[in-house]
Write a protein that holds these residues in place. Structure first.
Motif, PDB file in Angstrom:
ATOM      1  N   LEU A  35       0.819  -1.208   0.000  1.00 27.79           N
ATOM      2  CA  LEU A  35       0.000   0.000   0.000  1.00 27.79           C
ATOM      3  C   LEU A  35       0.853   1.257   0.000  1.00 27.79           C
ATOM      4  O   LEU A  35       0.384   2.322  -0.366  1.00 27.79           O
ATOM      5  CB  LEU A  35      -0.924  -0.001   1.226  1.00 27.79           C
ATOM      6  CG  LEU A  35      -1.873  -1.197   1.331  1.00 27.79           C
ATOM      7  CD1 LEU A  35      -2.637  -1.136   2.649  1.00 27.79           C
ATOM      8  CD2 LEU A  35      -2.808  -1.223   0.155  1.00 27.79           C
ATOM      9  N   TYR A  36       2.102   1.106   0.420  1.00 30.93           N
ATOM     10  CA  TYR A  36       3.051   2.210   0.446  1.00 30.93           C
ATOM     11  C   TYR A  36       4.446   1.593   0.427  1.00 30.93           C
ATOM     12  O   TYR A  36       4.602   0.385   0.625  1.00 30.93           O
ATOM     13  CB  TYR A  36       2.841   3.099   1.686  1.00 30.93           C
ATOM     14  CG  TYR A  36       2.740   2.337   2.978  1.00 30.93           C
ATOM     15  CD1 TYR A  36       3.881   1.982   3.697  1.00 30.93           C
ATOM     16  CD2 TYR A  36       1.505   1.957   3.478  1.00 30.93           C
ATOM     17  CE1 TYR A  36       3.793   1.275   4.880  1.00 30.93           C
ATOM     18  CE2 TYR A  36       1.410   1.244   4.666  1.00 30.93           C
ATOM     19  CZ  TYR A  36       2.556   0.911   5.355  1.00 30.93           C
ATOM     20  OH  TYR A  36       2.462   0.207   6.520  1.00 30.93           O
ATOM     21  N   PRO A  37       5.499   2.375   0.160  1.00 29.81           N
ATOM     22  CA  PRO A  37       6.847   1.807   0.116  1.00 29.81           C
ATOM     23  C   PRO A  37       7.227   1.143   1.440  1.00 29.81           C
ATOM     24  O   PRO A  37       6.871   1.618   2.514  1.00 29.81           O
ATOM     25  CB  PRO A  37       7.743   3.011  -0.178  1.00 29.81           C
ATOM     26  CG  PRO A  37       6.855   3.980  -0.872  1.00 29.81           C
ATOM     27  CD  PRO A  37       5.496   3.779  -0.276  1.00 29.81           C
ATOM     28  N   GLY A  42       8.766  -8.831  -1.336  1.00 33.71           N
ATOM     29  CA  GLY A  42       8.649 -10.155  -1.925  1.00 33.71           C
ATOM     30  C   GLY A  42      10.027 -10.779  -2.055  1.00 33.71           C
ATOM     31  O   GLY A  42      10.992 -10.126  -2.439  1.00 33.71           O
ATOM     32  N   MET A  43      10.126 -12.064  -1.726  1.00 35.18           N
ATOM     33  CA  MET A  43      11.408 -12.767  -1.775  1.00 35.18           C
ATOM     34  C   MET A  43      11.195 -14.056  -2.569  1.00 35.18           C
ATOM     35  O   MET A  43      10.268 -14.806  -2.295  1.00 35.18           O
ATOM     36  CB  MET A  43      11.853 -13.078  -0.345  1.00 35.18           C
ATOM     37  CG  MET A  43      13.207 -13.720  -0.246  1.00 35.18           C
ATOM     38  SD  MET A  43      13.807 -13.814   1.457  1.00 35.18           S
ATOM     39  CE  MET A  43      12.872 -15.200   2.055  1.00 35.18           C
ATOM     40  N   VAL A  61      15.004  -9.946  -3.774  1.00 38.41           N
ATOM     41  CA  VAL A  61      14.092  -9.309  -2.820  1.00 38.41           C
ATOM     42  C   VAL A  61      13.633  -8.005  -3.443  1.00 38.41           C
ATOM     43  O   VAL A  61      14.456  -7.180  -3.849  1.00 38.41           O
ATOM     44  CB  VAL A  61      14.790  -9.042  -1.466  1.00 38.41           C
ATOM     45  CG1 VAL A  61      13.840  -8.359  -0.496  1.00 38.41           C
ATOM     46  CG2 VAL A  61      15.310 -10.323  -0.871  1.00 38.41           C
ATOM     47  N   ILE A  62      12.310  -7.823  -3.560  1.00 35.30           N
ATOM     48  CA  ILE A  62      11.772  -6.607  -4.162  1.00 35.30           C
ATOM     49  C   ILE A  62      10.736  -5.994  -3.236  1.00 35.30           C
ATOM     50  O   ILE A  62      10.137  -6.672  -2.404  1.00 35.30           O
ATOM     51  CB  ILE A  62      11.144  -6.864  -5.551  1.00 35.30           C
ATOM     52  CG1 ILE A  62       9.939  -7.791  -5.431  1.00 35.30           C
ATOM     53  CG2 ILE A  62      12.148  -7.410  -6.524  1.00 35.30           C
ATOM     54  CD1 ILE A  62       9.107  -7.850  -6.692  1.00 35.30           C
ATOM     55  N   ASP A  63      10.543  -4.692  -3.395  1.00 41.96           N
ATOM     56  CA  ASP A  63       9.460  -3.984  -2.730  1.00 41.96           C
ATOM     57  C   ASP A  63       8.243  -4.085  -3.645  1.00 41.96           C
ATOM     58  O   ASP A  63       8.300  -3.681  -4.807  1.00 41.96           O
ATOM     59  CB  ASP A  63       9.855  -2.523  -2.504  1.00 41.96           C
ATOM     60  CG  ASP A  63       8.832  -1.751  -1.697  1.00 41.96           C
ATOM     61  OD1 ASP A  63       7.727  -2.276  -1.472  1.00 41.96           O
ATOM     62  OD2 ASP A  63       9.148  -0.623  -1.287  1.00 41.96           O
ATOM     63  N   LEU A  64       7.146  -4.648  -3.154  1.00 38.38           N
ATOM     64  CA  LEU A  64       5.997  -4.898  -4.017  1.00 38.38           C
ATOM     65  C   LEU A  64       5.231  -3.635  -4.385  1.00 38.38           C
ATOM     66  O   LEU A  64       4.449  -3.659  -5.324  1.00 38.38           O
ATOM     67  CB  LEU A  64       5.054  -5.909  -3.360  1.00 38.38           C
ATOM     68  CG  LEU A  64       5.606  -7.315  -3.234  1.00 38.38           C
ATOM     69  CD1 LEU A  64       4.585  -8.234  -2.607  1.00 38.38           C
ATOM     70  CD2 LEU A  64       6.026  -7.849  -4.584  1.00 38.38           C
ATOM     71  N   TYR A  65       5.436  -2.542  -3.685  1.00 39.78           N
ATOM     72  CA  TYR A  65       4.758  -1.299  -4.046  1.00 39.78           C
ATOM     73  C   TYR A  65       5.520  -0.557  -5.139  1.00 39.78           C
ATOM     74  O   TYR A  65       4.952  -0.188  -6.158  1.00 39.78           O
ATOM     75  CB  TYR A  65       4.589  -0.406  -2.813  1.00 39.78           C
ATOM     76  CG  TYR A  65       3.867   0.882  -3.109  1.00 39.78           C
ATOM     77  CD1 TYR A  65       2.489   0.894  -3.264  1.00 39.78           C
ATOM     78  CD2 TYR A  65       4.561   2.079  -3.237  1.00 39.78           C
ATOM     79  CE1 TYR A  65       1.818   2.065  -3.547  1.00 39.78           C
ATOM     80  CE2 TYR A  65       3.898   3.258  -3.513  1.00 39.78           C
ATOM     81  CZ  TYR A  65       2.525   3.250  -3.669  1.00 39.78           C
ATOM     82  OH  TYR A  65       1.876   4.416  -3.953  1.00 39.78           O
ATOM     83  N   THR A  66       6.807  -0.359  -4.944  1.00 37.37           N
ATOM     84  CA  THR A  66       7.600   0.407  -5.912  1.00 37.37           C
ATOM     85  C   THR A  66       8.222  -0.466  -6.994  1.00 37.37           C
ATOM     86  O   THR A  66       8.754   0.054  -7.960  1.00 37.37           O
ATOM     87  CB  THR A  66       8.738   1.154  -5.197  1.00 37.37           C
ATOM     88  OG1 THR A  66       9.591   0.194  -4.569  1.00 37.37           O
ATOM     89  CG2 THR A  66       8.198   2.122  -4.172  1.00 37.37           C
ATOM     90  N   ARG A  67       8.194  -1.802  -6.809  1.00 37.38           N
ATOM     91  CA  ARG A  67       8.831  -2.766  -7.718  1.00 37.38           C
ATOM     92  C   ARG A  67      10.338  -2.540  -7.819  1.00 37.38           C
ATOM     93  O   ARG A  67      10.975  -2.863  -8.809  1.00 37.38           O
ATOM     94  CB  ARG A  67       8.207  -2.722  -9.119  1.00 37.38           C
ATOM     95  CG  ARG A  67       6.761  -3.071  -9.162  1.00 37.38           C
ATOM     96  CD  ARG A  67       6.586  -4.521  -8.874  1.00 37.38           C
ATOM     97  NE  ARG A  67       5.164  -4.864  -8.945  1.00 37.38           N
ATOM     98  CZ  ARG A  67       4.685  -6.011  -8.593  1.00 37.38           C
ATOM     99  NH1 ARG A  67       5.482  -6.928  -8.121  1.00 37.38           N
ATOM    100  NH2 ARG A  67       3.411  -6.259  -8.676  1.00 37.38           N
ATOM    101  N   GLU A  68      10.886  -1.992  -6.774  1.00 41.52           N
ATOM    102  CA  GLU A  68      12.327  -1.741  -6.712  1.00 41.52           C
ATOM    103  C   GLU A  68      13.034  -2.996  -6.207  1.00 41.52           C
ATOM    104  O   GLU A  68      12.582  -3.632  -5.256  1.00 41.52           O
ATOM    105  CB  GLU A  68      12.589  -0.574  -5.773  1.00 41.52           C
ATOM    106  CG  GLU A  68      14.033  -0.262  -5.553  1.00 41.52           C
ATOM    107  CD  GLU A  68      14.222   0.819  -4.505  1.00 41.52           C
ATOM    108  OE1 GLU A  68      15.383   1.164  -4.256  1.00 41.52           O
ATOM    109  OE2 GLU A  68      13.232   1.302  -3.931  1.00 41.52           O
TER     110      GLU A  68
END
Length: 120
Positions: A35-37, A42-43, A61-68
């Motif tokens: 919902l926010y950074p 996700g791993m 490993v990624i941040d599911l909000y920013t896709r970083e």
């Protein structure tokens, strides 16, 4: 000779059964999205083979909000200590997520992992 399901002069196929919907898809829980950074990370493990047949494994490993992409660990075999070290180095740079989403984790592996990585 005509097919047993074909009727009429034009030999059109008729369906005898109604298509059934997948019942497990109706009961499935919604997948957690960020919902926010730094809300949900996700791993996942990715595997590939080199030209000489050796396996290459990557932990992403990624941040599911920013896709970083927060981190990538590469090796032929990744141990749980290496996974814990990578998550701890990411945690030094960023705030911890509220949820860490993984796929295909066995219960025996998850208990070993939680004992070695108490920060997450």
């Amino acid at each position: 000779m005509t097919h047993p399901r074909q009727y009429g002069s034009r030999c059109t196929l008729t369906r005898l059964k109604r298509p059934r919907r997948n019942k497990s898809a109706q009961r499935r829980q919604p997948q957690p999205q960020g919902l926010y950074p730094n809300h949900v990370w996700g791993m996942d493990f990715v595997s590939d083979a080199l030209f000489d047949g050796r396996r290459l494994r990557l932990l992403t490993v990624i941040d599911l909000y920013t896709r970083e992409c927060l981190g990538i660990c590469v090796g032929q075999n990744l141990r749980s200590t290496e996974v814990a070290e990578m998550l701890n180095t990411i945690a030094l740079r960023r705030p911890l997520p509220q949820l860490l989403k993984t796929d295909n984790v066995l219960p025996s592996e998850s208990t070993v992992f939680t004992q070695r990585a108490p920060a997450i």
